[in-house]
Write an enzyme that holds these catalytic residues in place. Structure first.
Site, mmCIF file in Angstrom:
data_model
loop_
_atom_site.group_PDB
_atom_site.id
_atom_site.type_symbol
_atom_site.label_atom_id
_atom_site.label_comp_id
_atom_site.label_asym_id
_atom_site.label_seq_id
_atom_site.Cartn_x
_atom_site.Cartn_y
_atom_site.Cartn_z
ATOM 1 N N TYR A 149 0.836 -1.208 0.000
ATOM 2 C CA TYR A 149 0.000 0.000 0.000
ATOM 3 C C TYR A 149 0.868 1.255 0.000
ATOM 4 O O TYR A 149 0.684 2.158 -0.822
ATOM 5 C CB TYR A 149 -0.882 -0.028 1.237
ATOM 6 C CG TYR A 149 -1.730 1.202 1.463
ATOM 7 C CD1 TYR A 149 -2.869 1.433 0.696
ATOM 8 C CD2 TYR A 149 -1.416 2.113 2.474
ATOM 9 C CE1 TYR A 149 -3.666 2.549 0.928
ATOM 10 C CE2 TYR A 149 -2.212 3.224 2.713
ATOM 11 C CZ TYR A 149 -3.335 3.438 1.936
ATOM 12 O OH TYR A 149 -4.116 4.538 2.161
ATOM 13 N N LYS A 153 1.188 4.072 -3.015
ATOM 14 C CA LYS A 153 0.932 5.494 -2.778
ATOM 15 C C LYS A 153 2.173 6.331 -3.117
ATOM 16 O O LYS A 153 2.068 7.421 -3.666
ATOM 17 C CB LYS A 153 0.519 5.723 -1.323
ATOM 18 C CG LYS A 153 -0.887 5.194 -0.991
ATOM 19 C CD LYS A 153 -1.967 6.113 -1.575
ATOM 20 C CE LYS A 153 -3.366 5.729 -1.108
ATOM 21 N NZ LYS A 153 -4.402 6.669 -1.601
#
Lengths: 330, 330
Positions: A149, A153
């Protein structure tokens, strides 16, 4: 002023839409149209004085991003994401939504061309940073994510900056603190207890605290997070230069300080509902998380955090509990 | 030991293949097979005692990466890239090769699964860093590329680290200094003069210097670069932890120091062939480039740079000019 919100059915997307409906203006201009997209149907904010169109759409699917930006929205809020735990559990799904979805969006905007250069507000995360890091993390901290994650990002941040530098769009990436108090039911996120130990006692329910009270972390209320997004949509990006992504201000507190804030708002009775149940796994995960930031750039650009954790608790009471709360101590 | 080199027709790819052919071993194991892939046909290194298969293949094309790794190479050297100037001039082409191509490769490896976890050596670049930065850049410098090329390489670094962390491969990213002296003809790269002012005078030809002699930059010889790759292919990655990408050591010199090194190797006659012709555009570009690094992690892991710029000049004379050079001063 036409606005597109990707991730419009998520907790922050809903709050952002409600705030836009309430304000009716953004950057001094009247909002004329709000397109809310998500993989599940977004709800319409109550009492909007402008057109609201909820759409079920997966931005990672080919061609969808092009349809979403075909009306040339002036501001795009890109909040759509597979969250941390899910992106770690399902590698392909995380990359598909968080990387491919973001790229589809940026590419769809670039392909319109002909002078179209919308403001794109992208919600990033402090998970782009990974241990080891200093006790207080500055604006020049390197990107060293320790989750898929965080990696996705961080990549999206790099893309946003490059597409902005090339003049295809006018991007601002905002690294949100952990959102506290998250409304709704307890979830299985490792960070869930930060909200649980406030939210459940305020509802007269028991909450479990799996880490020691010295645990320090970085928080912002949902209301602040929406404030960051609106400010990111309106600020003069000339001041950003080529570094388009910013760590947002927040409140750095220990769990002990969180509990004392709860006590001040809701009394000893609420605090007694917190049950200590140390959990090795959670402790190990949380030990690798940032504890505090020195977000000078964001502060100098006018982003405003909650004043303290008491305010974070009060925001929850005001926004989620209609100001109903256990009586504070006499 | 089966080896795949992507970018096998490039300057460094050719030198890497020649070195592998010369050594015959890697990481103490005999090389049994070398697959050289590039968008133009790679040449076979002379006198290899193992099978060499040159392939014309574009790794960004769907399905190609899967074919290239189907034989489960033990080590993959990923050198294939659209270079800086070209990636800036052609946005789509840069992203296609440098981002999509890298991702196709990593995904093809992941999809094989069943315990397949090759060492992947990825050549990154100091262009992942962008001004402003300190005079000497440490290992914790944040990724702030100011070109699409630097952005694509930074993204590839993040992917390499995440795929390694997840156990899909065993990656090492090496950020190469500017390669000097590049063999061959002058090219239009903004950095071309760093090599030109050495290479052309050694050939008895005139070279143009477009920047002031105080200009400081970070260099490595092609021979060192190949040494970095081989060391990256063999080192114990346990020592890297989750930060899989390293700034390589190099030689930080001013142009004046480069010229004095040339004088020591080839005499005043060679130095007189350098013509000062200040160019505003080149000066502006070069002013945004790194000048020096403190690459402690790489040094502690055993990566070795050239001793000084004299050695960089001598390497060029030995490797490219068959040791023929203008006589040094008497």
């Amino acid at each position: 002023m036409r606005i597109l919100v990707l991730g419009g059915a998520g907790m922050l997307g809903v709050k952002l839409a409600e705030r836009l409906a309430h304000d009716g203006v953004l950057a001094g201009e009247e909002v004329s149209e709000l397109l809310l997209a998500d993989v599940v149907e977004p709800s319409r904010p109550a009492a909007a004085r402008f057109g609201v169109e909820p759409v079920v759409a997966d931005v990672a699917e080919e061609g969808i991003a092009g349809e979403l930006v075909a009306s040339r929205p002036d501001v795009v809020f890109h909040l759509a994401a597979v969250v941390s735990g899910a992106a770690e559990a399902d590698f392909e799904s995380g990359y598909r939504t968080n990387l491919d979805g973001t790229r589809e969006l940026l590419e769809a905007i670039r392909r319109i061309g002909r002078g179209y250069r919308p403001r794109v507000v992208f919600t990033s995360t402090i998970a782009v940073f990974g241990a080891p890091f200093p006790e207080v993390i500055g604006d020049d901290q390197c990107l060293t994510p320790l989750t898929s994650y965080g990696t996705q990002k961080a990549i999206a941040e790099l893309l946003l900056s490059d597409y902005s530098r090339r003049g295809f769009l006018d991007g601002v990436g905002i690294r949100l603190p952990t959102i506290c108090v998250r409304p709704g039911k307890p979830n299985r996120a490792a960070s869930g207890f930060f909200s649980s130990i406030i939210r459940e006692p305020l509802n007269g329910e028991e909450a479990v605290l799996p880490v020691p009270e010295e645990t320090r972390h970085w928080h912002a209320s949902p209301r602040s997070a929406v404030g960051f997004m609106l400010h990111a949509a309106t600020l003069d990006t000339g001041a950003l230069g080529d570094r388009r992504c910013l760590t947002m201000p927040g409140v750095s507190v220990t769990v002990a300080e969180q509990i004392e804030a709860l006590r001040r708002v809701a009394g000893d009775e609420a605090v007694r509902l917190i049950r200590r149940e140390p959990d090795e796994t959670t402790m190990r995960i949380v030990a690798g998380w940032p504890r505090a930031f020195d977000p000078r750039r964001a502060l100098s650009l006018g982003f405003q955090a909650d004043a303290d954790f008491d305010e974070i608790v009060r925001v929850h009471v005001e926004d989620e509990l209609d100001e109903k709360v256990l009586a504070p101590p006499g």
